[in-house]
Enzyme design. Structure first.
Site, PDB file in Angstrom:
ATOM      1  CG  HIS A   1     -30.482   6.910  13.002  1.00 55.99           C
ATOM      2  ND1 HIS A   1     -30.315   6.044  14.061  1.00 55.99           N
ATOM      3  CD2 HIS A   1     -29.243   7.144  12.493  1.00 55.99           C
ATOM      4  CE1 HIS A   1     -29.037   5.752  14.186  1.00 55.99           C
ATOM      5  NE2 HIS A   1     -28.354   6.400  13.245  1.00 55.99           N
TER       6      HIS A   1
ATOM      7  CG  ASP B   1     -27.578  32.496  14.896  1.00 51.39           C
ATOM      8  OD1 ASP B   1     -28.605  33.201  14.863  1.00 51.39           O
ATOM      9  OD2 ASP B   1     -27.177  31.863  13.915  1.00 51.39           O
TER      10      ASP B   1
ATOM     11  CB  CYS C   1     -29.583   3.218  17.170  1.00 52.62           C
ATOM     12  SG  CYS C   1     -30.596   4.695  17.388  1.00 52.62           S
TER      13      CYS C   1
ATOM     14  CG  ASP D   1     -24.504  25.393  17.008  1.00 61.68           C
ATOM     15  OD1 ASP D   1     -23.607  26.042  17.577  1.00 61.68           O
ATOM     16  OD2 ASP D   1     -24.767  25.539  15.800  1.00 61.68           O
TER      17      ASP D   1
ATOM     18  CB  CYS E   1     -32.802   1.901  14.982  1.00 65.19           C
ATOM     19  SG  CYS E   1     -31.658   2.989  14.125  1.00 65.19           S
TER      20      CYS E   1
ATOM     21  CB  CYS F   1     -33.836   6.107  17.598  1.00 62.12           C
ATOM     22  SG  CYS F   1     -33.711   5.763  15.831  1.00 62.12           S
TER      23      CYS F   1
HETATM   24 ZN   LIG Z   1     -31.629   4.970  15.376  1.00 63.86          ZN
END
Ligand SMILES: [Zn+2]
Length: 369
Positions: A337, A60, A306, A268, A311, A308
């Protein structure tokens, strides 16, 4: 774009960001200028090399942090003088200085120096602030064009060829085997407060300066979400569709889905990372506060939908234990996560766009809240 304020997306190592599929992250000019200093980063080969991040980086302009963090700031035509929030030392950011710092950092996308108009602002104040941002955009561009080849990309592993090739406008952020830019891209920023006509005028006059991408700044500063959407809609009617359109500093998962559906390409926000460190998790079942006692014996994952790494491995009970025990791992796992949730959300949006049907994800997005 996950936000990596000081050369790090807080609590998450770069290899995990890669695994999560982050294509680009954002660095904050204000923070990196104050510490460790852009000259040091330049000496060490630029921000990519310094932080070992080969994918795209956006910095930025430093303006927003000056307005939100620094003390005793004074805005003049020349630029903004301010005192560091770290040690009280005096500094001056001008459009030229912002370009110099961002080019030294070596970002792929550099942002024009703008004034983030405060909210609320009277119409005349919003207009004069917008006019200043336009004059600063012109100065940013002139300085950028004169110095854009000075990026410290010499030792970069990817995104750089031995022989200079002329970068296509807007292509500089894309690093693959066919696109190897040798200079960064400078994006212009639309301001205009919460006035639709000023926003339109700002967009038209920023386009006249001809940038390879455009951002909409000065939103999510305390106005209602309906007003944010009105401003974005007004500006999107004007900004060219064939160039990246970036809304700065938004938002909640359901918001980013809506904005993407309206035609926004980039966003963002510190929300997924900052909220994670406070124990707030975004899930397909809504937001959950992991420190809540009801999760003390919960053997399920943070989000049953999820996939990920957090998880698939840990229970809510364990995440809660880590958080209430103030273990550093709590911030790491919660952030991983939340970033996975945001990046998965955008992956679903891209998939829906490819299929030409966003209606499913838009109606599904209601449950994200
Ligand atoms: Zn997750």
């Amino acid at each position: 774009m996950p936000v990596g304020t000081a050369g790090t997306v807080k609590a998450v190592p770069q290899d995990i960001l890669e695994d999560l599929g982050a294509q680009i992250i954002l660095g904050n000019t204000y923070h990196l200028y104050l510490r460790p200093g852009h000259e040091l980063v330049r000496k060490l080969g630029g921000l990519h090399r310094f932080m070992s991040w080969e994918r795209a980086l956006l910095t930025d302009s430093g303006g927003f942090q000056v307005f939100s963090l620094s003390e005793l700031r004074k805005v003049k035509e020349e630029g903004v003088s301010f005192r560091s929030h770290l040690d009280g030392t005096s500094h001056l950011f001008t459009p030229e200085r912002s370009m110099e710092i961002q080019i030294a950092l070596g970002a792929d996308i550099v942002m024009a120096f703008d004034e983030c108009t405060e909210h609320p602002a009277e119409r005349e104040r919003a207009r004069s602030s917008m006019e200043m941002t336009l004059r600063w955009a012109k100065r940013s561009k002139d300085c950028f064009e004169a110095h854009k080849h000075e990026v410290p990309w010499g030792d970069r592993v990817i995104g750089r060829t031995e022989e200079p090739v002329s970068a296509q406008p807007g292509a500089a952020a894309v690093h693959d085997s066919t696109t190897k830019p040798t200079t960064p891209a400078l994006f212009g920023i639309v301001q205009g407060g919460m006035y639709e006509d000023l926003r339109r005028e700002s967009a038209e006059r920023t386009i006249e300066l001809d940038f390879p991408g455009y951002a909409i700044g000065g939103l999510s500063v305390g106005e209602s979400r309906a007003r944010t959407m009105e401003m974005i809609a007004a500006v999107l009617e004007i900004l060219p569709k064939d160039k990246p359109r970036y809304v700065m500093g938004v938002g909640y998962p359901e918001e980013i889905v809506q904005y993407a559906a309206m035609g926004v390409d980039m966003m963002d926000c510190v929300l997924p990372t900052r909220a994670a460190r406070h124990g707030l998790l975004f899930t397909s079942e809504g937001r959950i506060n992991i420190k809540n006692a009801r999760y003390a014996q919960d053997q399920g994952p943070a989000d049953p939908k999820c996939a990920c790494r957090v998880c698939s491995r840990y229970t809510r009970a364990y995440l809660r234990h880590l958080f209430v025990s103030a273990e550093p791992l709590a911030g790491v796992l919660n952030t991983v996560h939340n970033l996975a949730f945001y990046l998965d959300t955008m992956r679903s949006v891209r998939h829906a766009i490819t299929l030409g049907d966003l209606s499913g994800i838009l109606s599904g997005s209601v449950s994200l809240t």
